[in-house]
Design a protein around this motif. Structure first.
Motif, PDB file in Angstrom:
ATOM      1  N   UNK A 112       0.826  -1.207   0.000  1.00  0.00           N
ATOM      2  CA  UNK A 112       0.000   0.000   0.000  1.00  0.00           C
ATOM      3  C   UNK A 112       0.860   1.258   0.000  1.00  0.00           C
ATOM      4  N   UNK A 113       0.262   2.334  -0.421  1.00  0.00           N
ATOM      5  CA  UNK A 113       0.986   3.580  -0.643  1.00  0.00           C
ATOM      6  C   UNK A 113       1.538   4.168   0.647  1.00  0.00           C
ATOM      7  N   UNK A 114       0.828   4.007   1.748  1.00  0.00           N
ATOM      8  CA  UNK A 114       1.319   4.569   3.012  1.00  0.00           C
ATOM      9  C   UNK A 114       2.629   3.918   3.428  1.00  0.00           C
ATOM     10  N   UNK A 115       2.726   2.610   3.256  1.00  0.00           N
ATOM     11  CA  UNK A 115       3.972   1.916   3.588  1.00  0.00           C
ATOM     12  C   UNK A 115       5.083   2.297   2.623  1.00  0.00           C
ATOM     13  N   UNK A 116       4.711   2.459   1.367  1.00  0.00           N
ATOM     14  CA  UNK A 116       5.677   2.890   0.355  1.00  0.00           C
ATOM     15  C   UNK A 116       6.239   4.263   0.698  1.00  0.00           C
ATOM     16  N   UNK A 117       5.371   5.200   1.033  1.00  0.00           N
ATOM     17  CA  UNK A 117       5.797   6.564   1.351  1.00  0.00           C
ATOM     18  C   UNK A 117       6.616   6.611   2.644  1.00  0.00           C
ATOM     19  N   UNK A 176      12.076   7.611   4.913  1.00  0.00           N
ATOM     20  CA  UNK A 176      13.303   7.257   5.647  1.00  0.00           C
ATOM     21  C   UNK A 176      14.501   7.165   4.695  1.00  0.00           C
ATOM     22  N   UNK A 177      14.327   6.499   3.574  1.00  0.00           N
ATOM     23  CA  UNK A 177      15.436   6.304   2.632  1.00  0.00           C
ATOM     24  C   UNK A 177      15.992   7.635   2.140  1.00  0.00           C
ATOM     25  N   UNK A 178      15.122   8.607   1.918  1.00  0.00           N
ATOM     26  CA  UNK A 178      15.536   9.908   1.385  1.00  0.00           C
ATOM     27  C   UNK A 178      15.864  10.916   2.484  1.00  0.00           C
ATOM     28  N   UNK A 179      15.847  10.460   3.750  1.00  0.00           N
ATOM     29  CA  UNK A 179      16.180  11.317   4.904  1.00  0.00           C
ATOM     30  C   UNK A 179      15.324  12.577   4.944  1.00  0.00           C
ATOM     31  N   UNK A 180      14.019  12.418   4.671  1.00  0.00           N
ATOM     32  CA  UNK A 180      13.128  13.569   4.654  1.00  0.00           C
ATOM     33  C   UNK A 180      12.600  13.873   6.054  1.00  0.00           C
ATOM     34  N   UNK A 221      23.936   3.247   8.303  1.00  0.00           N
ATOM     35  CA  UNK A 221      22.643   3.783   7.879  1.00  0.00           C
ATOM     36  C   UNK A 221      22.702   4.234   6.425  1.00  0.00           C
ATOM     37  N   UNK A 222      23.736   4.957   6.061  1.00  0.00           N
ATOM     38  CA  UNK A 222      23.881   5.444   4.683  1.00  0.00           C
ATOM     39  C   UNK A 222      24.132   4.286   3.729  1.00  0.00           C
ATOM     40  N   UNK A 223      24.842   3.271   4.180  1.00  0.00           N
ATOM     41  CA  UNK A 223      25.108   2.108   3.345  1.00  0.00           C
ATOM     42  C   UNK A 223      23.802   1.427   2.944  1.00  0.00           C
ATOM     43  N   UNK A 224      22.890   1.268   3.908  1.00  0.00           N
ATOM     44  CA  UNK A 224      21.613   0.635   3.596  1.00  0.00           C
ATOM     45  C   UNK A 224      20.776   1.516   2.678  1.00  0.00           C
ATOM     46  N   UNK A 225      20.725   2.801   2.947  1.00  0.00           N
ATOM     47  CA  UNK A 225      19.941   3.698   2.096  1.00  0.00           C
ATOM     48  C   UNK A 225      20.438   3.670   0.654  1.00  0.00           C
ATOM     49  N   UNK A 226      21.756   3.589   0.477  1.00  0.00           N
ATOM     50  CA  UNK A 226      22.337   3.525  -0.862  1.00  0.00           C
ATOM     51  C   UNK A 226      22.017   2.200  -1.541  1.00  0.00           C
ATOM     52  N   UNK A 246      11.786   1.221  -4.209  1.00  0.00           N
ATOM     53  CA  UNK A 246      10.659   0.842  -3.367  1.00  0.00           C
ATOM     54  C   UNK A 246       9.450   0.798  -4.302  1.00  0.00           C
ATOM     55  N   UNK A 247       8.912  -0.397  -4.551  1.00  0.00           N
ATOM     56  CA  UNK A 247       7.944  -0.617  -5.627  1.00  0.00           C
ATOM     57  C   UNK A 247       6.646  -1.188  -5.058  1.00  0.00           C
ATOM     58  N   UNK A 248       5.526  -0.766  -5.620  1.00  0.00           N
ATOM     59  CA  UNK A 248       4.225  -1.316  -5.228  1.00  0.00           C
ATOM     60  C   UNK A 248       4.023  -2.696  -5.835  1.00  0.00           C
ATOM     61  N   UNK A 249       3.295  -3.552  -5.107  1.00  0.00           N
ATOM     62  CA  UNK A 249       3.006  -4.887  -5.626  1.00  0.00           C
ATOM     63  C   UNK A 249       1.548  -5.243  -5.363  1.00  0.00           C
TER      64      UNK A 249
END
Length: 260
Positions: A86-91, A96-100, A127-132, A137-140
């Motif tokens: 779902x979109x909420x989980x995607x967002x 987190x990934x984009x450090x927003x 943390x940066x290693x995982x984000x890279x 992040x794709x919907x299914x």
């Protein structure tokens, strides 16, 4: 609890932030840390550091928007693809990934990952290693034969799936079909890492009750065998908390080799 009164994670609105705060936070009243945070992290660190699970591409298909289980994975896999229903989980994951601003704070899980690896001074780097490493992040949608339609993914060397099979399945046949779809994301010779709750029927998130299909260890292992997997590692931890928010008896960690 009557099935008709429960929602399905992949079909109904799901508050991903409330889910994280309830089952994965560092709040004093969060009683699930040993099972939901530490147990999968310890076992994932073991299988990845042991060297028998390896490759380039990892696909993660797990409930909600947690990422703590992937800290060990990014030491092995350069390309991590996360699938969300779902979109909420995607967002939430993308924030987190984009450090927003407003992103969920995973410092407590990062601290635990650093302790497992003996690298407490390098927490920010991890943390940066995982984000890279997380490339997409794709919907299914499991109603489609290709669950990421119209995107066609490369076959993964490893698929990690936490909690998901039970919460999207109505019965035994449905569970088998869903696990088969998950297995199709994986190349022959790759590894499926499956973390699931045993003997549970519901998960409460906020004021909403969500369905979980009740499975035991024997049933899950039999399904994996039917789908052509050989289990090479299994760990089970009995429940270590008291709460009416969820009714599981134990949590299971399985690493299985895909033979065909």
């Amino acid at each position: 609890m009557d099935c008709a009164s429960k929602k399905f994670y992949h079909k109904h609105d799901f508050d991903s932030r409330k889910f994280l705060e309830t089952f994965f936070s560092d709040k004093p009243d969060m009683v699930f840390a040993d099972d939901s945070l530490k147990f999968p992290m310890v076992n994932l660190h073991y299988v990845f550091s042991s060297g028998f699970v390896k490759g380039d591409i990892l696909i993660d298909l797990s409930v909600g928007s947690f990422i703590h289980h992937l800290y060990s994975a990014c030491d092995i896999f350069n390309d991590i693809i996360m699938l969300k229903f779902n979109e909420r989980c995607n967002l939430e994951t993308s924030r987190w990934k984009d450090s927003r601003t407003g992103a969920y704070n995973w410092k407590h899980a990062l601290t635990h990952a650093a302790k497992l690896e003996g690298k407490s001074a390098q927490m920010k780097d991890k943390d940066e290693q995982l984000k890279t490493a997380i490339s997409h992040v794709i919907s299914c949608d499991f109603d489609n034969e290709n669950i990421t339609h119209p995107v066609v993914l490369p076959l993964a060397d490893c698929v990690t799936s936490l909690w998901i099979a039970s919460v999207i399945s109505k019965d035994e046949d449905d569970y088998t079909r869903n696990l088969e779809k998950i297995s199709k994301l994986l190349r022959p010779g790759g590894h499926l890492i499956l973390v699931g709750l045993l003997n549970t029927s519901y998960i409460k998130v906020g004021e909403e009750n969500f369905h979980a299909f009740n499975v035991d260890e024997s049933f899950v292992k039999n399904v994996l065998h039917k789908l052509g997997f050989v289990i090479d590692y299994c760990a089970i931890q009995k429940r270590r908390n008291e709460s009416t928010l969820i009714d599981y008896k134990a949590i299971m960690f399985i690493t299985a080799f895909k033979t065909k």
